[in-house]
Design an enzyme around this catalytic site. Structure first.
Site, PDB file in Angstrom:
ATOM      1  N   CYS A 123       4.310   6.351  -0.344  1.00 27.80           N
ATOM      2  CA  CYS A 123       5.063   6.606  -1.576  1.00 27.80           C
ATOM      3  C   CYS A 123       4.214   7.387  -2.581  1.00 27.80           C
ATOM      4  O   CYS A 123       4.605   7.546  -3.732  1.00 27.80           O
ATOM      5  CB  CYS A 123       5.562   5.297  -2.193  1.00 27.80           C
ATOM      6  SG  CYS A 123       4.258   4.122  -2.585  1.00 27.80           S
ATOM      7  N   GLU A 141       8.596  10.182  -1.250  1.00 30.49           N
ATOM      8  CA  GLU A 141       8.186   9.382  -0.099  1.00 30.49           C
ATOM      9  C   GLU A 141       7.925  10.369   1.032  1.00 30.49           C
ATOM     10  O   GLU A 141       8.651  11.360   1.183  1.00 30.49           O
ATOM     11  CB  GLU A 141       9.319   8.425   0.283  1.00 30.49           C
ATOM     12  CG  GLU A 141       8.883   7.235   1.076  1.00 30.49           C
ATOM     13  CD  GLU A 141       8.694   5.979   0.242  1.00 30.49           C
ATOM     14  OE1 GLU A 141       8.368   4.948   0.837  1.00 30.49           O
ATOM     15  OE2 GLU A 141       8.845   6.033  -0.987  1.00 30.49           O
TER      16      GLU A 141
END
Length: 361
Positions: free
Chosen positions: A319, A353
């Site tokens: 992330c 992401e």
């Protein structure tokens, strides 16, 4: 940096993220990333609002970064799911009409799923009692949701304390319990794409998988169907309990789950010391071919990075592309990027992401 909600500019914003990921991975000879876009609106399955008093009434409020005393009052939230937007005015009308529901209510949290489930958590600066419970039960029935009341040191649950999600990966539908207060992927549509990419990337294997940071089993369930056995680790007790329920619910029986940190697992694999939590698990019986990691924003610490180096294949969901690049830099002398992807979990922000499959050189 955060961009305003503007669906007409979505493609431009996504292009900028792809360019940034390319730039970060270029030093490692990465292939062109696969790109998985997001719905332009109503993609966020959970939302949290503070309440703000104005003109004698409580309103949903959000705050710009660093502006905690300057509320932005809102009636709807276009990035949130259609279910959240439908529930917002009905819940507001309920607390405005009921002293019991509205008194000292300061925060509301919504959790919804692609499967149609919904849960509302209402947080109070006062003790909750039976009178609140009676009205909350009527509210839950009227809205068709579970309701959880929270006050200092107390939690009252009307219905269930989790929402149920169902996700299709390669034609098989997996069911997930998502507990109140635990981490879940906020963008359900993109999460489903992420699971499918990871399922494809790992391939059909005859060996075993080690998974670090498994959470509620989001990736564990589909990946377990691709390998012989899985050893999964997680330190959050809430997530461990949810993962165990999810494994049972989906009849996935080739996973052992242990509450160990990455550091503790490294010690166990290196036979530095025994762990009672590993009783009955013979680490030497595993033939690990792949390690799967989905670390927090800080990425893997150097010791965990060294742990992953011993595996033929490293499947890494990140992330934070900056810490991903830093981890790859540490591993690049032994591993190369075979495939990579960008998943737009967070449209209209700079957050992204990403995923990489690293294989031993």
């Amino acid at each position: 940096m955060s961009a305003a909600f503007d669906p007409s500019s979505y493609a431009t914003q996504l292009d900028a993220k792809v360019a940034r990921l390319r730039e970060l991975l270029a030093p490692f000879g990465a292939p062109e990333p696969a790109v998985f876009d997001s719905p332009r609106e109503h993609y966020r399955l959970r939302a949290e609002f503070r309440l703000w008093r104005e003109d004698g009434q409580r309103h949903y409020a959000m705050f710009a970064p660093g502006e905690k005393h300057k509320a932005i009052l809102i009636d709807d939230f276009p990035i949130a799911s259609e279910r959240i937007n439908a529930l917002m005015p009905r819940l507001k009308a309920a607390w405005q009409a009921s002293e019991e529901l509205g008194n000292r209510l300061f925060q509301v949290e919504f959790l919804t799923t692609l499967a149609g489930d919904a849960m509302i958590t209402m947080c109070y600066h006062r003790p909750l009692d039976e009178a609140w419970e009676v009205e909350a039960r009527q509210l839950a029935e009227a809205l068709g949701v579970s309701v959880i009341g929270r006050s200092k040191g107390k939690r009252l649950v009307i219905g269930r304390d989790y929402a149920v999600e169902k996700l299709d990966v390669a034609g098989r539908v997996f069911s997930y319990r998502q507990p109140e207060g635990a981490f879940t992927q906020p963008n359900g549509a993109v999460n489903q794409k992420m699971l499918s990419w990871a399922f494809e990337a790992i391939g059909e294997r005859e060996d075993d998988l080690l998974e670090l940071y498994c959470g509620n089993g989001n990736f564990t369930l589909p990946l377990a169907t691709r390998v012989r056995q899985v050893l999964a680790t997680e330190i959050s007790k809430t997530s461990v309990n949810a993962a165990l329920s999810n494994l049972d619910e989906n009849a996935v029986d080739n996973v052992r789950l242990v509450r160990l940190s990455a550091e503790e697992l490294t010690q166990a694999l290196n036979e530095v010391r025994p762990f009672r939590r590993l009783e009955g698990i013979d680490l030497k019986s595993y033939q690990f071919g792949t390690v799967f990691v989905d670390p927090p924003r800080a990425g893997m610490d150097p010791d965990t990075c060294e742990l992953t180096r011993r595996f033929e294949r490293i499947l890494y969901i990140s992330c934070n592309p900056e810490t991903l690049a830093a981890n790859i830099a540490q591993l690049q002398d032994t591993h190369r990027i075979e495939r990579c992807a960008l998943f737009d979990q967070f449209p209209y922000t700079h957050h992204m992401e990403s995923g990489v499959l690293l294989v031993r050189r």
